[in-house]
Design a protein around this motif. Structure first.
Motif, PDB file in Angstrom:
ATOM      1  N   LEU A   1       0.746  -1.158  -0.024  1.00 21.19           N
ATOM      2  CA  LEU A   1      -0.016   0.016   0.047  1.00 21.19           C
ATOM      3  C   LEU A   1       1.024   1.415  -0.034  1.00 21.19           C
ATOM      4  N   ILE A   2       2.204   1.303   0.097  1.00 18.33           N
ATOM      5  CA  ILE A   2       2.972   2.395   0.257  1.00 18.33           C
ATOM      6  C   ILE A   2       3.574   2.840  -0.954  1.00 18.33           C
ATOM      7  N   THR A   3       3.798   4.007  -1.027  1.00 19.65           N
ATOM      8  CA  THR A   3       4.672   4.638  -2.325  1.00 19.65           C
ATOM      9  C   THR A   3       6.024   4.728  -1.584  1.00 19.65           C
ATOM     10  N   THR A   4       7.128   4.551  -2.615  1.00 14.78           N
ATOM     11  CA  THR A   4       8.421   4.427  -2.188  1.00 14.78           C
ATOM     12  C   THR A   4       9.027   5.833  -2.189  1.00 14.78           C
TER      13      THR A   4
ATOM     14  N   GLU B   1       0.121  10.725   2.396  1.00 16.96           N
ATOM     15  CA  GLU B   1       1.334  10.722   1.275  1.00 16.96           C
ATOM     16  C   GLU B   1       1.930   9.437   1.216  1.00 16.96           C
ATOM     17  N   ARG B   2       2.147   8.732   2.118  1.00 20.03           N
ATOM     18  CA  ARG B   2       2.812   7.690   2.160  1.00 20.03           C
ATOM     19  C   ARG B   2       2.057   6.199   1.865  1.00 20.03           C
ATOM     20  N   ILE B   3       0.812   6.489   2.112  1.00 21.38           N
ATOM     21  CA  ILE B   3      -0.166   5.339   1.893  1.00 21.38           C
ATOM     22  C   ILE B   3      -1.332   6.030   1.340  1.00 21.38           C
ATOM     23  N   PRO B   4      -1.228   6.170  -0.186  1.00 21.87           N
ATOM     24  CA  PRO B   4      -2.367   6.948  -0.829  1.00 21.87           C
ATOM     25  C   PRO B   4      -3.873   6.499  -0.614  1.00 21.87           C
ATOM     26  N   LEU B   5      -4.009   5.125  -0.232  1.00 22.72           N
ATOM     27  CA  LEU B   5      -5.286   4.517  -0.057  1.00 22.72           C
ATOM     28  C   LEU B   5      -6.135   5.364   1.257  1.00 22.72           C
ATOM     29  N   LEU B   6      -5.179   5.951   2.161  1.00 21.45           N
ATOM     30  CA  LEU B   6      -5.910   6.774   3.217  1.00 21.45           C
ATOM     31  C   LEU B   6      -6.822   7.809   2.790  1.00 21.45           C
ATOM     32  N   ASN B   7      -6.661   8.296   1.379  1.00 16.37           N
ATOM     33  CA  ASN B   7      -7.290   9.494   1.056  1.00 16.37           C
ATOM     34  C   ASN B   7      -8.650   9.035   0.490  1.00 16.37           C
ATOM     35  N   GLU B   8      -8.772   7.723   0.374  1.00 14.17           N
ATOM     36  CA  GLU B   8     -10.062   7.030   0.116  1.00 14.17           C
ATOM     37  C   GLU B   8     -11.034   6.551   1.076  1.00 14.17           C
ATOM     38  N   LEU B   9     -10.224   6.454   2.280  1.00 15.31           N
ATOM     39  CA  LEU B   9     -10.719   5.694   3.560  1.00 15.31           C
ATOM     40  C   LEU B   9     -11.586   6.679   4.449  1.00 15.31           C
ATOM     41  N   GLY B  10     -12.700   6.576   5.139  1.00 11.54           N
ATOM     42  CA  GLY B  10     -13.101   7.337   6.027  1.00 11.54           C
ATOM     43  C   GLY B  10     -12.528   7.000   7.469  1.00 11.54           C
ATOM     44  N   ILE B  11     -12.845   7.801   8.438  1.00 12.72           N
ATOM     45  CA  ILE B  11     -12.429   7.359   9.743  1.00 12.72           C
ATOM     46  C   ILE B  11     -13.398   6.671  10.685  1.00 12.72           C
TER      47      ILE B  11
END
Length: 363
Positions: free
Chosen positions: A132-135, A303-313
């Motif tokens: 899930l990370i970007t390098t 920024e490190r894990i772009p999937l977080l931009n799609e997930l709610g809290i």
């Protein structure tokens, strides 16, 4: 459990560390042990801890302390019959700067010197471990295969069950109000339910440890700060079997949940709690979430894990945790007393509890 009139050893605090000390004392044959908990077991900082278990530390002795914890968690459930939800998924620690990479390589060299299993990875190998990370910006990484996570409350109950099975008495709902002394020795612990004569006192009172120590004329440089983490909504894009993740340069850590991610941070300028004394009436409570503090580590994490931009809290946890001046545990015999031991200041109390309990019991 009623309050006994005397005990050889009185442990103050029914969190992970206090119960671990009692468990290990019982394992060493000490039966005349009483644990005093002002509320219920785990009701301080333990119940809301994230539960990451990372063994690699900047000092060899602390790393060995954590090593023992991980080894214990692998067998504690079978021994006690109490589930701990120990998940040895491994841990990945990223270096997002050359300085961090130099630090991790030094730590890796030290770790190998005492047969600690650790692997240095390239950015591509880190991506293979955690897809899930970007390098981007990642210089290197280290992977510890025996790290993982545990459920803090269940772990504490396993310690308590193991301790009780060997004769330790655990009394909940009893508040320590002071001590009586003769010379340099504490002779009685005074509580709201009566007094207990004792030979040894162990202060494992977590965020209240400084205030409990003060009653005995002992100065402990420990306090409490607010600490936040969140749990995301579930998504089928979160693959199973992920390791825990730490990116110190981007001030966040991550624990995989079933179909979700738990993310916390090393916050700068974290608010203190109870600077003039942590209220003894404070129990299984949380603070209101603070959006600005969440953003400080969540934005770099996204920024490190772009999937977080799609997930709610789904949930935000903001609760008090112990702290010491250097972030490391405070353990040992108090210099002001001959029989008053201290085990507090654990910012990583769940990971440290196994090793801390063993070290303090042997001490």
């Amino acid at each position: 459990m009623t309050l006994p009139n005397r005990a050889r050893i009185v442990v103050i605090g029914g969190g992970a560390v206090g119960c671990s000390i009692a468990y290990h004392l019982a394992g060493l044959g000490q039966r005349d042990v009483v644990v005093l908990e002002k509320s219920g077991l785990t009701h301080g900082s333990t119940w809301h801890a994230a539960g990451l278990v990372g063994q690699l530390r900047s000092k060899r002795n602390l790393t060995r302390l954590m090593q023992y914890s991980a080894q214990l968690y692998g067998r504690l459930e079978a021994e006690t019959g109490q589930a701990t939800e120990w998940k040895p998924v491994g841990s990945l620690r990223l270096a997002s700067s050359e300085e961090r990479w130099s630090e991790l390589k030094r730590m890796a060299t030290t770790a190998r010197s005492f047969n600690f299993e650790l692997h240095t990875l390239s950015p591509k190998e880190a991506l293979d471990r955690f897809p899930l990370i970007t390098t981007q910006g990642v210089v290197g990484a280290v992977f510890v295969p025996n790290d993982g996570s545990v459920e803090p409350s269940s772990l504490t109950m396993a310690y308590a069950k193991g301790a009780r099975a060997k004769g330790v008495r655990i009394v909940e709902g009893v508040l320590v109000e002071g001590f009586e002394s003769r010379g340099r020795r504490v002779t009685r612990v005074l509580t709201d339910l009566g007094a207990i004569e004792c030979e040894i006192v162990v202060n494992a009172a977590g965020i209240w440890a400084r205030d409990v120590a003060r009653m005995a004329g002992v100065q402990v440089p420990a306090g409490a700060v607010e600490h936040q983490y969140l749990i995301t909504e579930k998504s089928d894009k979160v693959p199973p079997g992920l390791p825990t993740l730490r990116d110190p340069d981007n001030i966040f850590y991550l624990k995989p949940e079933p179909g979700a991610l738990a993310i916390g941070g090393w916050e700068r300028g974290t608010p203190t709690f109870g600077a003039a004394g942590v209220p003894f009436g404070f129990g299984r409570e949380l603070f209101q979430p603070n959006q600005e503090r969440l953003e400080a580590f969540l934005l770099p994490a996204a920024e490190r894990i772009p999937l977080l931009n799609e997930l709610g809290i789904r949930t935000v946890i903001n609760g008090p945790i112990p702290i010491s001046p250097d972030g490391e545990p405070i353990m040992g015999l108090a210099p002001e007393r001959d029989n008053f031991y201290v085990a507090c200041g654990f910012t990583s109390g769940i990971a440290a509890s196994g090793g801390a309990g063993k070290a303090m019991a042997e001490w």
